[in-house]
Write a protein that holds these residues in place. Structure first.
Motif, PDB file in Angstrom:
ATOM      1  N   ASP A  76      -4.246  10.382  -0.531  1.00  0.00           N
ATOM      2  CA  ASP A  76      -4.478   9.452  -1.637  1.00  0.00           C
ATOM      3  C   ASP A  76      -3.872   8.109  -1.257  1.00  0.00           C
ATOM      4  OD1 ASP A  76      -5.236   8.457  -4.096  1.00  0.00           O
ATOM      5  OD2 ASP A  76      -3.693   9.513  -5.242  1.00  0.00           O
ATOM      6  N   THR A  77      -4.485   7.034  -1.736  1.00  0.00           N
ATOM      7  CA  THR A  77      -4.020   5.679  -1.428  1.00  0.00           C
ATOM      8  C   THR A  77      -4.127   4.807  -2.656  1.00  0.00           C
ATOM      9  OG1 THR A  77      -4.844   5.842   0.842  1.00  0.00           O
ATOM     10  CG2 THR A  77      -4.421   3.648   0.033  1.00  0.00           C
ATOM     11  N   LEU A  86       0.629  11.447   2.190  1.00  0.00           N
ATOM     12  CA  LEU A  86       0.264  11.979   3.500  1.00  0.00           C
ATOM     13  C   LEU A  86       0.529  13.471   3.601  1.00  0.00           C
ATOM     14  CD1 LEU A  86       2.091   9.269   5.670  1.00  0.00           C
ATOM     15  CD2 LEU A  86      -0.278   9.226   4.882  1.00  0.00           C
ATOM     16  N   THR A 119      -3.207   0.502  -3.703  1.00  0.00           N
ATOM     17  CA  THR A 119      -2.674  -0.799  -3.300  1.00  0.00           C
ATOM     18  C   THR A 119      -2.289  -1.547  -4.564  1.00  0.00           C
ATOM     19  OG1 THR A 119      -4.096  -0.858  -1.347  1.00  0.00           O
ATOM     20  CG2 THR A 119      -3.148  -2.950  -2.068  1.00  0.00           C
ATOM     21  N   GLU A 150       0.648   5.471   0.268  1.00  0.00           N
ATOM     22  CA  GLU A 150      -0.249   6.557   0.653  1.00  0.00           C
ATOM     23  C   GLU A 150       0.470   7.893   0.572  1.00  0.00           C
ATOM     24  OE1 GLU A 150      -2.860   4.742   4.187  1.00  0.00           O
ATOM     25  OE2 GLU A 150      -0.695   4.489   4.437  1.00  0.00           O
ATOM     26  N   LYS A 167       0.855  -1.186   0.000  1.00  0.00           N
ATOM     27  CA  LYS A 167       0.000   0.000   0.000  1.00  0.00           C
ATOM     28  C   LYS A 167       0.890   1.236   0.000  1.00  0.00           C
ATOM     29  CE  LYS A 167      -2.518   0.759   3.664  1.00  0.00           C
ATOM     30  NZ  LYS A 167      -3.591   0.789   4.661  1.00  0.00           N
ATOM     31  N   VAL A 196      -4.510  11.302   5.334  1.00  0.00           N
ATOM     32  CA  VAL A 196      -4.150  10.573   4.112  1.00  0.00           C
ATOM     33  C   VAL A 196      -4.868  11.236   2.942  1.00  0.00           C
ATOM     34  CG1 VAL A 196      -4.217   8.350   2.936  1.00  0.00           C
ATOM     35  CG2 VAL A 196      -3.852   8.430   5.410  1.00  0.00           C
TER      36      VAL A 196
END
Length: 116
Positions: free
Chosen positions: A94-95, A84, A97, A82, A80, A92
């Protein structure tokens, strides 16, 4: 933010294997100051290792896990990434995976002396 390179890296001289992920940022959101990479433990696929990198002027960033154990051939392992606003990760922005498939044949690992 997109993953441009992801895979397992072998270090036969150290008899270890790590997971490496490179992400490219094209116009990160306002306020983005850090990237956090979350890596699996290997055998459980649970996130157990976290690396936080401050953002600078680079367009791409790479995160690498520590030595991994317990990987299974042809299994996919999640990473993952992210964006920050703060180092603690309270905000957070945007993320994503990315799943990375472990495709190093057991015989090749054995020849190189890398134990899982």
């Amino acid at each position: 933010m997109e993953v441009v390179n992801a895979g397992f890296v072998l270090f036969p001289s150290q008899k270890t294997i790590v997971l490496s992920v490179e992400v490219e940022l094209s116009g990160p959101p306002a306020g983005a100051r850090f990237l956090r990479f979350s890596f699996p433990s290997g055998d459980s696929k649970e996130f157990s290792e976290f690396k936080v990198i401050p953002l600078g002027s680079a367009e791409s960033y790479e995160g690498r896990s520590g030595a991994l154990k317990g990987m299974s051939y042809h299994e996919s392992y999640p990473v993952k990434v992210e964006l920050l606003a703060d180092k603690a990760g309270k905000k957070v922005l945007d993320t994503l995976t990315q799943y990375v498939r472990f495709e190093v044949p057991p015989k090749a690992l054995e020849r190189m002396g890398v134990e899982l």
